[in-house]
Design an enzyme around this catalytic site. Structure first.
Site, PDB file in Angstrom:
ATOM      1  CG  ASP A  79      -3.628   3.765  -1.989  1.00 35.63           C
ATOM      2  OD1 ASP A  79      -4.521   2.911  -1.818  1.00 35.63           O
ATOM      3  OD2 ASP A  79      -3.285   4.557  -1.081  1.00 35.63           O
ATOM      4  CG  ASP A  88      -3.429   9.714 -12.151  1.00 34.25           C
ATOM      5  OD1 ASP A  88      -3.897   9.130 -11.156  1.00 34.25           O
ATOM      6  OD2 ASP A  88      -4.133  10.263 -13.022  1.00 34.25           O
ATOM      7  CG  ASN A 135      -4.343  11.753  -5.210  1.00 39.22           C
ATOM      8  OD1 ASN A 135      -3.654  11.909  -6.207  1.00 39.22           O
ATOM      9  ND2 ASN A 135      -4.930  10.601  -4.930  1.00 39.22           N
ATOM     10  CG  ASP A 141      -1.872   1.167   1.231  1.00 39.48           C
ATOM     11  OD1 ASP A 141      -2.890   1.072   0.540  1.00 39.48           O
ATOM     12  OD2 ASP A 141      -1.596   2.162   1.925  1.00 39.48           O
TER      13      ASP A 141
END
Length: 204
Positions: A123, A97, A88, A80
């Site tokens: 993610d 991204d 973000n 993870d």
């Protein structure tokens, strides 16, 4: 004269048949090729190029049966991305991204060729290892940790953030319960994440 005409007519018919046959072959090839491309699109994550969860569901039973026949152990590594929401929120989704693509490439370049890497969630990544054991998993996690450290030295400044993974592993043998094994890897991954968060909080 009649024989000559018949011979010419037969040659034309044969040529026509050959043309029809070749047309069928070419058409069949294009259909097969298109079906293969559509399948590749269906099983791949469009952002990272890794296999997706759909493909995992497609192959897992076959892999379990193969492992049982060969008396091999199957292993799972759940990975993870730490602080991805913060990336973000602070740097924007385009940077997010790009970080996902970088993380996917780093994982893919670290595992063995026989291992399969999936983008399992937003993610989260899953590494599916054939014929593995605890020592091999430990070595792979160590290599992955070292690869992350090198990435941070080389690229963190350019991206404006550091990469960090929380990792959990599990193994299973004959008649593997995949859901239980993945759940175990997932729980260990979250344990790893909580340990790092608690360690960071203790430093404050």
């Amino acid at each position: 004269m009649g024989r000559v005409l018949n011979a010419k007519s037969s040659a034309r018919s044969l040529k026509t048949l050959c043309g029809v046959f070749m047309g069928i072959l070419i058409s069949s090839y294009h259909l097969e090729n298109r079906a293969r491309k559509l399948h590749d699109v269906a099983i791949s994550d469009p952002l990272t190029g890794l296999y997706n969860r759909h493909f995992f569901n497609e192959i897992v039973e076959r892999e379990i049966a193969s492992a049982d026949r060969k008396a091999e152990t199957l292993s799972f590594i759940m990975i993870d991305l730490d602080n991805f929401k913060r990336i973000n929120d602070n740097l924007g989704h385009l940077t997010g991204d790009k970080i996902l693509v970088e993380a996917a490439k780093l994982i893919k370049d670290t595992v063995r060729r026989s291992d399969i890497v999936f983008r399992f969630g937003g993610d989260e990544f899953l590494v599916f290892l054939r014929d593995s054991n605890c020592d091999r998993i430990s070595n792979m996690v160590l290599r992955l940790t070292e690869a992350v450290e090198r990435w941070n030295v080389d690229h963190a400044a350019a991206f404006g953030c550091r990469l960090s993974f929380s990792i959990g592993c599990s193994t299973c043998e004959k008649k593997c319960d995949v859901h239980a094994a993945i759940k175990e890897a997932d729980e260990r991954m979250y344990q790893n994440k909580r340990q790092k968060e608690n360690h960071a909080a203790a430093k404050l």
